[in-house]
Write a protein that holds these residues in place. Structure first.
Motif, PDB file in Angstrom:
ATOM      1  N   GLU A   1      -9.078   2.108   6.832  1.00 41.93           N
ATOM      2  CA  GLU A   1     -10.224   1.222   7.056  1.00 41.93           C
ATOM      3  C   GLU A   1     -10.156  -0.007   6.146  1.00 41.93           C
ATOM      4  O   GLU A   1     -10.375  -1.143   6.584  1.00 41.93           O
ATOM      5  CB  GLU A   1     -11.516   1.990   6.824  1.00 41.93           C
ATOM      6  N   ALA A   2      -9.835   0.220   4.881  1.00 43.99           N
ATOM      7  CA  ALA A   2      -9.719  -0.904   3.957  1.00 43.99           C
ATOM      8  C   ALA A   2      -8.545  -1.801   4.343  1.00 43.99           C
ATOM      9  O   ALA A   2      -8.621  -3.041   4.247  1.00 43.99           O
ATOM     10  CB  ALA A   2      -9.556  -0.387   2.529  1.00 43.99           C
ATOM     11  N   MET A   3      -7.463  -1.194   4.798  1.00 44.56           N
ATOM     12  CA  MET A   3      -6.312  -1.991   5.219  1.00 44.56           C
ATOM     13  C   MET A   3      -6.645  -2.847   6.435  1.00 44.56           C
ATOM     14  O   MET A   3      -6.205  -4.008   6.522  1.00 44.56           O
ATOM     15  CB  MET A   3      -5.142  -1.060   5.558  1.00 44.56           C
ATOM     16  N   ALA A   4      -7.413  -2.303   7.388  1.00 46.90           N
ATOM     17  CA  ALA A   4      -7.791  -3.074   8.578  1.00 46.90           C
ATOM     18  C   ALA A   4      -8.587  -4.305   8.189  1.00 46.90           C
ATOM     19  O   ALA A   4      -8.376  -5.407   8.730  1.00 46.90           O
ATOM     20  CB  ALA A   4      -8.587  -2.193   9.537  1.00 46.90           C
ATOM     21  N   GLY A   5      -9.511  -4.169   7.240  1.00 43.96           N
ATOM     22  CA  GLY A   5     -10.280  -5.332   6.784  1.00 43.96           C
ATOM     23  C   GLY A   5      -9.407  -6.363   6.115  1.00 43.96           C
ATOM     24  O   GLY A   5      -9.582  -7.589   6.319  1.00 43.96           O
ATOM     25  N   GLU A   6      -8.429  -5.903   5.319  1.00 48.09           N
ATOM     26  CA  GLU A   6      -7.542  -6.842   4.645  1.00 48.09           C
ATOM     27  C   GLU A   6      -6.627  -7.550   5.649  1.00 48.09           C
ATOM     28  O   GLU A   6      -6.360  -8.764   5.525  1.00 48.09           O
ATOM     29  CB  GLU A   6      -6.699  -6.090   3.603  1.00 48.09           C
ATOM     30  N   VAL A   7      -6.146  -6.824   6.660  1.00 51.25           N
ATOM     31  CA  VAL A   7      -5.301  -7.443   7.701  1.00 51.25           C
ATOM     32  C   VAL A   7      -6.097  -8.495   8.465  1.00 51.25           C
ATOM     33  O   VAL A   7      -5.585  -9.599   8.756  1.00 51.25           O
ATOM     34  CB  VAL A   7      -4.759  -6.368   8.654  1.00 51.25           C
ATOM     35  N   LYS A   8      -7.338  -8.190   8.808  1.00 54.51           N
ATOM     36  CA  LYS A   8      -8.171  -9.153   9.545  1.00 54.51           C
ATOM     37  C   LYS A   8      -8.381 -10.427   8.728  1.00 54.51           C
ATOM     38  O   LYS A   8      -8.265 -11.544   9.252  1.00 54.51           O
ATOM     39  CB  LYS A   8      -9.507  -8.504   9.868  1.00 54.51           C
ATOM     40  N   GLU A   9      -8.679 -10.276   7.451  1.00 60.94           N
ATOM     41  CA  GLU A   9      -8.915 -11.445   6.600  1.00 60.94           C
ATOM     42  C   GLU A   9      -7.651 -12.298   6.476  1.00 60.94           C
ATOM     43  O   GLU A   9      -7.693 -13.530   6.604  1.00 60.94           O
ATOM     44  CB  GLU A   9      -9.384 -10.970   5.226  1.00 60.94           C
ATOM     45  N   ARG A  10      -6.507 -11.651   6.252  1.00 62.52           N
ATOM     46  CA  ARG A  10      -5.254 -12.391   6.097  1.00 62.52           C
ATOM     47  C   ARG A  10      -4.842 -13.035   7.426  1.00 62.52           C
ATOM     48  O   ARG A  10      -4.379 -14.190   7.454  1.00 62.52           O
ATOM     49  CB  ARG A  10      -4.158 -11.455   5.581  1.00 62.52           C
ATOM     50  N   LEU A  11      -5.008 -12.330   8.538  1.00 58.33           N
ATOM     51  CA  LEU A  11      -4.639 -12.868   9.848  1.00 58.33           C
ATOM     52  C   LEU A  11      -5.491 -14.082  10.197  1.00 58.33           C
ATOM     53  O   LEU A  11      -4.973 -15.094  10.713  1.00 58.33           O
ATOM     54  CB  LEU A  11      -4.802 -11.771  10.910  1.00 58.33           C
ATOM     55  N   GLN A  12      -6.798 -13.989   9.915  1.00 63.67           N
ATOM     56  CA  GLN A  12      -7.666 -15.129  10.224  1.00 63.67           C
ATOM     57  C   GLN A  12      -7.276 -16.344   9.393  1.00 63.67           C
ATOM     58  O   GLN A  12      -7.316 -17.484   9.870  1.00 63.67           O
ATOM     59  CB  GLN A  12      -9.127 -14.743   9.953  1.00 63.67           C
TER      60      GLN A  12
ATOM     61  N   THR B   1       0.851  -1.195   0.000  1.00 66.75           N
ATOM     62  CA  THR B   1       0.000   0.000   0.000  1.00 66.75           C
ATOM     63  C   THR B   1       0.882   1.239   0.000  1.00 66.75           C
ATOM     64  O   THR B   1       1.919   1.277   0.661  1.00 66.75           O
ATOM     65  CB  THR B   1      -0.910   0.021   1.239  1.00 66.75           C
ATOM     66  N   ALA B   2       0.470   2.261  -0.758  1.00 63.38           N
ATOM     67  CA  ALA B   2       1.221   3.521  -0.793  1.00 63.38           C
ATOM     68  C   ALA B   2       1.081   4.261   0.529  1.00 63.38           C
ATOM     69  O   ALA B   2       0.122   4.067   1.280  1.00 63.38           O
ATOM     70  CB  ALA B   2       0.727   4.406  -1.943  1.00 63.38           C
ATOM     71  N   MET B   3       2.053   5.108   0.792  1.00 60.89           N
ATOM     72  CA  MET B   3       2.089   5.821   2.065  1.00 60.89           C
ATOM     73  C   MET B   3       0.850   6.703   2.253  1.00 60.89           C
ATOM     74  O   MET B   3       0.304   6.790   3.351  1.00 60.89           O
ATOM     75  CB  MET B   3       3.349   6.684   2.146  1.00 60.89           C
ATOM     76  N   ASP B   4       0.406   7.374   1.181  1.00 63.66           N
ATOM     77  CA  ASP B   4      -0.753   8.259   1.301  1.00 63.66           C
ATOM     78  C   ASP B   4      -1.983   7.493   1.773  1.00 63.66           C
ATOM     79  O   ASP B   4      -2.769   8.001   2.584  1.00 63.66           O
ATOM     80  CB  ASP B   4      -1.035   8.934  -0.044  1.00 63.66           C
ATOM     81  N   GLN B   5      -2.165   6.284   1.273  1.00 72.83           N
ATOM     82  CA  GLN B   5      -3.318   5.484   1.679  1.00 72.83           C
ATOM     83  C   GLN B   5      -3.198   5.041   3.132  1.00 72.83           C
ATOM     84  O   GLN B   5      -4.192   4.983   3.862  1.00 72.83           O
ATOM     85  CB  GLN B   5      -3.454   4.266   0.763  1.00 72.83           C
ATOM     86  N   VAL B   6      -1.986   4.739   3.569  1.00 76.58           N
ATOM     87  CA  VAL B   6      -1.797   4.314   4.954  1.00 76.58           C
ATOM     88  C   VAL B   6      -2.097   5.451   5.917  1.00 76.58           C
ATOM     89  O   VAL B   6      -2.669   5.254   6.998  1.00 76.58           O
ATOM     90  CB  VAL B   6      -0.359   3.794   5.161  1.00 76.58           C
TER      91      VAL B   6
END
Length: 282
Positions: A82-93, A71-76
């Motif tokens: 919010e989108a990153m949190a959902g992706e982290v949750k899915e990958r972590l699970q 992910t680019a710095m601006d998005q972080v």
């Protein structure tokens, strides 16, 4: 039984982490996050993994680094959290399920990311530069949106003016051609009369715009000067104001001495009719 283990499977637990990570555009940022989870399968939680909470920490670290690194710095830093949190949750699970930890992730919260303190000042300069760049682009787009319609309107106006001028020139040329054709017919009927009439009309056009006349005297180097404007002023009317028959006749009487005699074929002036107070101009 060698060992007995009890745990509250309904209690929600949490794990917090913060670390420096590299973004897709190679910027280092501090990413704090909190993972909330529950024990979904106590048997798997106790028997499949020696230390399930340590496995959770390692899986969280791996999932976050993978998502931030893509992910680019601006998005972080902005709306992409919010989108990153959902992706982290899915990958972590998915990691935890592969390990068989018996843990279910309920929520992942990515908090406000920031640059490391050591480079915070340079980081802020970069942010301001990007904001200036975006502002300049917006201003340029605004100017473009303003100037392009004006240019198109001006272009259309010039095209319409050119079309109108073209129609005017064509109409004038057509009229001139038609008059020439008519004049040719009259010339073929009476050449001498037509030539004389054309000469008189040309002289009339020239004299109408003249306030002074210079008359060449045959057989000498002198020229006679006729100040028409002064003559008209003496008659009590300005140039072009001699509208009555009496004024026109008086002007003709004053100019008659300077005109060639009708009985003289040499077009010379009868100097005996010229007043003695008329002064010649060399």
């Amino acid at each position: 039984f060698d060992r007995k283990f009890q745990a509250n499977v309904t209690r929600e637990r949490s794990y917090s982490k913060q670390g420096q990570m590299l973004t897709e555009d190679e910027n280092i940022i501090e990413v704090p996050l909190t993972v909330q989870y529950k024990i979904s399968d106590l048997q798997a939680f106790v028997l499949n993994v020696e230390d399930p909470e340590a496995s959770l920490q390692h899986a969280t670290d791996s999932a976050v680094r993978h998502v931030v690194g893509s992910t680019a710095m601006d998005q972080v830093l902005t709306e992409g959290r919010e989108a990153m949190a959902g992706e982290v949750k899915e990958r972590l699970q998915r990691f935890l399920d592969n390990y068989g930890t018996g843990i279910i992730v309920t929520q992942v919260n990515l908090q406000s990311a920031a640059a490391p303190r050591e480079v915070q000042e340079a980081f802020d300069d970069v942010i301001r530069a990007r904001e200036d760049e975006q502002r300049a682009q917006n201003q340029a787009q605004q100017y473009s949106n303003q100037i392009i319609p004006e240019a198109r309107g001006e272009s259309q106006r010039q095209i319409e003016q050119a079309n109108a001028y073209r129609e005017e020139v064509i109409a004038e040329a057509t009229g001139n051609a038609s008059r020439f054709d008519q004049l040719l017919v009259e010339y073929q009927k009476a050449p001498e009369v037509t030539r004389q009439r054309l000469y008189i009309e040309a002289v009339e056009d020239v004299m109408t715009a003249s306030t002074k006349i210079m008359i060449d005297v045959e057989g000498g180097n002198n020229m006679l000067y006729l100040p028409l404007d002064k003559i008209m002023e003496q008659n009590g009317s300005g140039l072009g104001g001699a509208s009555s028959t009496q004024d026109l006749r008086a002007l003709a009487e004053q100019l008659s001495p300077y005109m060639p005699s009708a009985n003289n074929n040499s077009n010379s002036i009868d100097r005996s009719r010229v007043p003695t107070n008329t002064r010649g101009v060399r």
